[in-house]
Scaffold this motif. Structure first.
Motif, PDB file in Angstrom:
ATOM      1  N   PRO A 154      -8.749  -0.828  -7.829  1.00 37.38           N
ATOM      2  CA  PRO A 154      -8.322   0.078  -6.743  1.00 37.38           C
ATOM      3  C   PRO A 154      -7.851  -0.712  -5.532  1.00 37.38           C
ATOM      4  O   PRO A 154      -8.655  -1.190  -4.723  1.00 37.38           O
ATOM      5  CB  PRO A 154      -9.583   0.884  -6.449  1.00 37.38           C
ATOM      6  CG  PRO A 154     -10.710   0.017  -6.883  1.00 37.38           C
ATOM      7  CD  PRO A 154     -10.209  -0.787  -8.038  1.00 37.38           C
ATOM      8  N   ALA A 155      -6.539  -0.857  -5.394  1.00 36.72           N
ATOM      9  CA  ALA A 155      -5.989  -1.656  -4.296  1.00 36.72           C
ATOM     10  C   ALA A 155      -6.282  -1.035  -2.941  1.00 36.72           C
ATOM     11  O   ALA A 155      -6.426  -1.752  -1.943  1.00 36.72           O
ATOM     12  CB  ALA A 155      -4.488  -1.831  -4.477  1.00 36.72           C
ATOM     13  N   MET A 156      -6.348   0.287  -2.882  1.00 39.39           N
ATOM     14  CA  MET A 156      -6.579   0.954  -1.610  1.00 39.39           C
ATOM     15  C   MET A 156      -7.970   0.688  -1.053  1.00 39.39           C
ATOM     16  O   MET A 156      -8.239   0.984   0.110  1.00 39.39           O
ATOM     17  CB  MET A 156      -6.375   2.460  -1.765  1.00 39.39           C
ATOM     18  CG  MET A 156      -4.932   2.877  -1.974  1.00 39.39           C
ATOM     19  SD  MET A 156      -3.822   2.412  -0.639  1.00 39.39           S
ATOM     20  CE  MET A 156      -4.481   3.371   0.708  1.00 39.39           C
ATOM     21  N   ALA A 157      -8.861   0.116  -1.852  1.00 37.51           N
ATOM     22  CA  ALA A 157     -10.194  -0.192  -1.347  1.00 37.51           C
ATOM     23  C   ALA A 157     -10.146  -1.255  -0.258  1.00 37.51           C
ATOM     24  O   ALA A 157     -11.028  -1.312   0.612  1.00 37.51           O
ATOM     25  CB  ALA A 157     -11.085  -0.661  -2.497  1.00 37.51           C
TER      26      ALA A 157
ATOM     27  N   TYR B 159       0.806  -1.216   0.000  1.00 37.94           N
ATOM     28  CA  TYR B 159       0.000   0.000   0.000  1.00 37.94           C
ATOM     29  C   TYR B 159       0.843   1.272   0.000  1.00 37.94           C
ATOM     30  O   TYR B 159       0.285   2.367   0.077  1.00 37.94           O
ATOM     31  CB  TYR B 159      -0.924   0.027   1.216  1.00 37.94           C
ATOM     32  CG  TYR B 159      -1.986  -1.042   1.181  1.00 37.94           C
ATOM     33  CD1 TYR B 159      -3.119  -0.887   0.388  1.00 37.94           C
ATOM     34  CD2 TYR B 159      -1.854  -2.197   1.925  1.00 37.94           C
ATOM     35  CE1 TYR B 159      -4.101  -1.869   0.346  1.00 37.94           C
ATOM     36  CE2 TYR B 159      -2.825  -3.180   1.895  1.00 37.94           C
ATOM     37  CZ  TYR B 159      -3.942  -3.016   1.097  1.00 37.94           C
ATOM     38  OH  TYR B 159      -4.902  -3.986   1.057  1.00 37.94           O
ATOM     39  N   THR B 160       2.163   1.133  -0.059  1.00 42.57           N
ATOM     40  CA  THR B 160       3.007   2.326  -0.112  1.00 42.57           C
ATOM     41  C   THR B 160       2.855   3.035  -1.450  1.00 42.57           C
ATOM     42  O   THR B 160       2.405   2.456  -2.448  1.00 42.57           O
ATOM     43  CB  THR B 160       4.478   1.960   0.115  1.00 42.57           C
ATOM     44  OG1 THR B 160       4.875   1.005  -0.885  1.00 42.57           O
ATOM     45  CG2 THR B 160       4.684   1.344   1.490  1.00 42.57           C
ATOM     46  N   TYR B 161       3.229   4.285  -1.457  1.00 38.17           N
ATOM     47  CA  TYR B 161       3.061   5.100  -2.672  1.00 38.17           C
ATOM     48  C   TYR B 161       3.859   4.519  -3.842  1.00 38.17           C
ATOM     49  O   TYR B 161       3.385   4.505  -4.983  1.00 38.17           O
ATOM     50  CB  TYR B 161       3.510   6.530  -2.375  1.00 38.17           C
ATOM     51  CG  TYR B 161       3.381   7.463  -3.554  1.00 38.17           C
ATOM     52  CD1 TYR B 161       2.139   7.997  -3.901  1.00 38.17           C
ATOM     53  CD2 TYR B 161       4.499   7.808  -4.310  1.00 38.17           C
ATOM     54  CE1 TYR B 161       2.018   8.852  -4.990  1.00 38.17           C
ATOM     55  CE2 TYR B 161       4.380   8.658  -5.400  1.00 38.17           C
ATOM     56  CZ  TYR B 161       3.145   9.177  -5.737  1.00 38.17           C
ATOM     57  OH  TYR B 161       3.020  10.005  -6.814  1.00 38.17           O
ATOM     58  N   LYS B 162       5.057   4.023  -3.551  1.00 35.67           N
ATOM     59  CA  LYS B 162       5.896   3.475  -4.618  1.00 35.67           C
ATOM     60  C   LYS B 162       5.273   2.230  -5.235  1.00 35.67           C
ATOM     61  O   LYS B 162       5.276   2.059  -6.460  1.00 35.67           O
ATOM     62  CB  LYS B 162       7.284   3.150  -4.051  1.00 35.67           C
ATOM     63  CG  LYS B 162       8.265   2.632  -5.087  1.00 35.67           C
ATOM     64  CD  LYS B 162       9.622   2.389  -4.459  1.00 35.67           C
ATOM     65  CE  LYS B 162      10.620   1.866  -5.485  1.00 35.67           C
ATOM     66  NZ  LYS B 162      11.949   1.628  -4.893  1.00 35.67           N
ATOM     67  N   GLU B 163       4.721   1.351  -4.393  1.00 36.14           N
ATOM     68  CA  GLU B 163       4.099   0.135  -4.913  1.00 36.14           C
ATOM     69  C   GLU B 163       2.798   0.441  -5.634  1.00 36.14           C
ATOM     70  O   GLU B 163       2.430  -0.263  -6.576  1.00 36.14           O
ATOM     71  CB  GLU B 163       3.848  -0.841  -3.758  1.00 36.14           C
ATOM     72  CG  GLU B 163       5.101  -1.373  -3.101  1.00 36.14           C
ATOM     73  CD  GLU B 163       5.928  -2.216  -4.044  1.00 36.14           C
ATOM     74  OE1 GLU B 163       5.323  -2.902  -4.895  1.00 36.14           O
ATOM     75  OE2 GLU B 163       7.162  -2.197  -3.923  1.00 36.14           O
ATOM     76  N   GLN B 164       2.091   1.463  -5.196  1.00 35.78           N
ATOM     77  CA  GLN B 164       0.842   1.823  -5.863  1.00 35.78           C
ATOM     78  C   GLN B 164       1.086   2.395  -7.259  1.00 35.78           C
ATOM     79  O   GLN B 164       0.213   2.311  -8.123  1.00 35.78           O
ATOM     80  CB  GLN B 164       0.077   2.854  -5.020  1.00 35.78           C
ATOM     81  CG  GLN B 164      -0.534   2.280  -3.759  1.00 35.78           C
ATOM     82  CD  GLN B 164      -1.659   1.300  -4.051  1.00 35.78           C
ATOM     83  OE1 GLN B 164      -2.557   1.579  -4.829  1.00 35.78           O
ATOM     84  NE2 GLN B 164      -1.597   0.153  -3.415  1.00 35.78           N
ATOM     85  N   GLN B 165       2.266   2.955  -7.492  1.00 37.38           N
ATOM     86  CA  GLN B 165       2.567   3.527  -8.797  1.00 37.38           C
ATOM     87  C   GLN B 165       2.989   2.480  -9.818  1.00 37.38           C
ATOM     88  O   GLN B 165       2.922   2.732 -11.019  1.00 37.38           O
ATOM     89  CB  GLN B 165       3.678   4.579  -8.657  1.00 37.38           C
ATOM     90  CG  GLN B 165       3.276   5.791  -7.842  1.00 37.38           C
ATOM     91  CD  GLN B 165       2.086   6.519  -8.430  1.00 37.38           C
ATOM     92  OE1 GLN B 165       2.017   6.751  -9.637  1.00 37.38           O
ATOM     93  NE2 GLN B 165       1.135   6.873  -7.582  1.00 37.38           N
TER      94      GLN B 165
END
Length: 280
Positions: free
Chosen positions: A86-89, A58-64
Motif C-alpha cells: 500500500p503506497a498510500m501508507a 501518489y496520483t490516481y493514475k500512478e496508483q493504478q
C-alpha cells in the motif's frame, strides 16, 4: 548589498550619460548578476521538480499502474500474485516533508525575487536601450555605405549576443521555476484517496496554495517568464521601425534641399539625428 548598489549605480549612470568609459564594467557585472540570479532560479526549479516527482507517485493514475501490472502478471502466470504494498501508507510522512520543503522553497523564491527585482527593472531597460540603439546603428552604417571599423562592428555584435543570451537565460530559468512552483498544486489535485484523513491533508494544502500563485516579476511592473524575450524583441522591432521611418524622412528632406543622401553632410546630419533620437 554594496555590489548590488554599485551595479544599480552603473546601470543608471550609463543610461543617463550614453557611452561611458566604464561600459565594460557595467556589462560584465550585469551579466554576472543575471547569471547568478538564473542559477538561483535553476536550483529552485530542480528542487520544486523533485517535490513534484515525489507527489506524482501518489496520483490516481500512478496508483493504478501497479494494479494493472499485477493483473497482467497474474493472467500470464495463471495464478494470483501477492498484493502490492500500500503506497498510500507513506503519504502522511511524504506529504509532511513535501509541504515543509515547499513552503521553504517558496520563501527562497520570494527572497530571490525581492532582492533582484529592482536591478532587473533597470537591466531590462538598459538591455532594451542597448539592443535598439546598437541594431539601429548597424542599420545606419550599412545603408549609408560608409566604412565601419571592425572594432566597432565586433563591439556591436558582442553587445547584441550578450544581452540576448542573458535575457534568454533569465527568461528560461524564471519560467521553469515559476512553472514548477505552480505545478505542485495541480499534481496534488490529482491525488485521490478514499481515506478521509489523507483527503483532509490534500484539501488543506490545496486551500492554501490557491491563494498564492507564484510569479517572478521585475519589481511588480511585468512578469519575467518564457515569453519575456519575445515581448522585448517585439518592442525593439517596433521602435526600430519608428527610427527607420524618421531616418527616411530626414533623407527625403535632404534630397529636397539638393544634398545627396550619401554625402558627408547628410551622413553627419543623420548621425546627429540618430544620437538625439536615441538619447531621448
Amino acid at each position: 548589498m554594496r555590489i548590488k548598489e554599485y551595479l544599480l549605480h552603473l546601470l543608471v549612470t550609463n543610461m543617463n550619460m550614453g557611452s561611458s568609459p566604464r561600459w565594460w564594467q557595467l556589462n560584465t557585472l550585469s551579466s554576472i548578476f543575471i547569471v547568478y540570479a538564473s542559477i538561483m532560479l535553476r536550483l529552485l526549479s530542480v528542487r520544486f521538480a523533485y517535490l513534484n516527482s515525489l507527489l506524482t507517485g501518489y496520483t490516481y493514475k500512478e496508483q493504478q499502474k501497479p494494479r494493472q501490472r499485477l493483473r497482467t502478471r497474474a493472467a500470464n502466470n495463471m495464478r494470483l500474485a501477492a498484493p502490492p504494498a500500500p503506497a498510500m501508507a507513506n503519504f502522511p510522512d511524504d506529504s509532511l516533508f513535501t509541504f515543509r520543503m515547499y513552503n521553504k522553497l517558496l520563501r527562497l523564491y520570494k527572497l530571490v525575487n525581492d532582492n533582484c527585482s529592482l536591478i532587473l527593472v533597470v537591466y531590462m531597460g538598459y538591455a532594451f536601450y542597448s539592443i535598439t540603439t546598437t541594431t539601429y546603428n548597424l542599420f545606419v552604417q550599412i545603408t549609408t555605405q560608409q566604412g565601419m571599423s571592425p572594432y566597432v562592428l565586433q563591439i556591436c555584435f558582442a553587445l547584441l549576443v550578450v544581452h540576448t543570451a542573458m535575457l534568454a537565460l533569465l527568461s528560461r530559468c524564471s519560467g521553469e521555476a515559476t512553472d514548477q512552483a505552480n505545478l505542485t498544486s495541480q499534481i496534488l489535485a490529482r491525488v485521490y484517496e478514499k481515506s478521509k484523513e489523507y483527503q483532509n491533508i490534500i484539501d488543506k494544502f490545496l486551500t492554501k496554495s490557491i491563494k498564492q500563485e507564484m510569479q517572478f516579476t521585475a519589481y511588480g511592473f511585468f512578469v519575467i517568464d518564457n515569453s519575456t524575450l519575445f515581448k522585448i524583441f517585439s518592442a525593439v522591432t517596433t521602435y526600430l521601425v519608428i527610427l527607420i521611418q524618421f531616418k527616411q524622412l530626414e533623407e527625403s528632406k535632404l534630397e529636397d534641399a539638393g544634398v545627396p543622401s550619401s554625402s558627408p553632410v547628410a551622413v553627419t546630419v543623420a548621425s546627429t539625428t540618430m544620437l538625439i533620437e536615441t538619447r531621448q
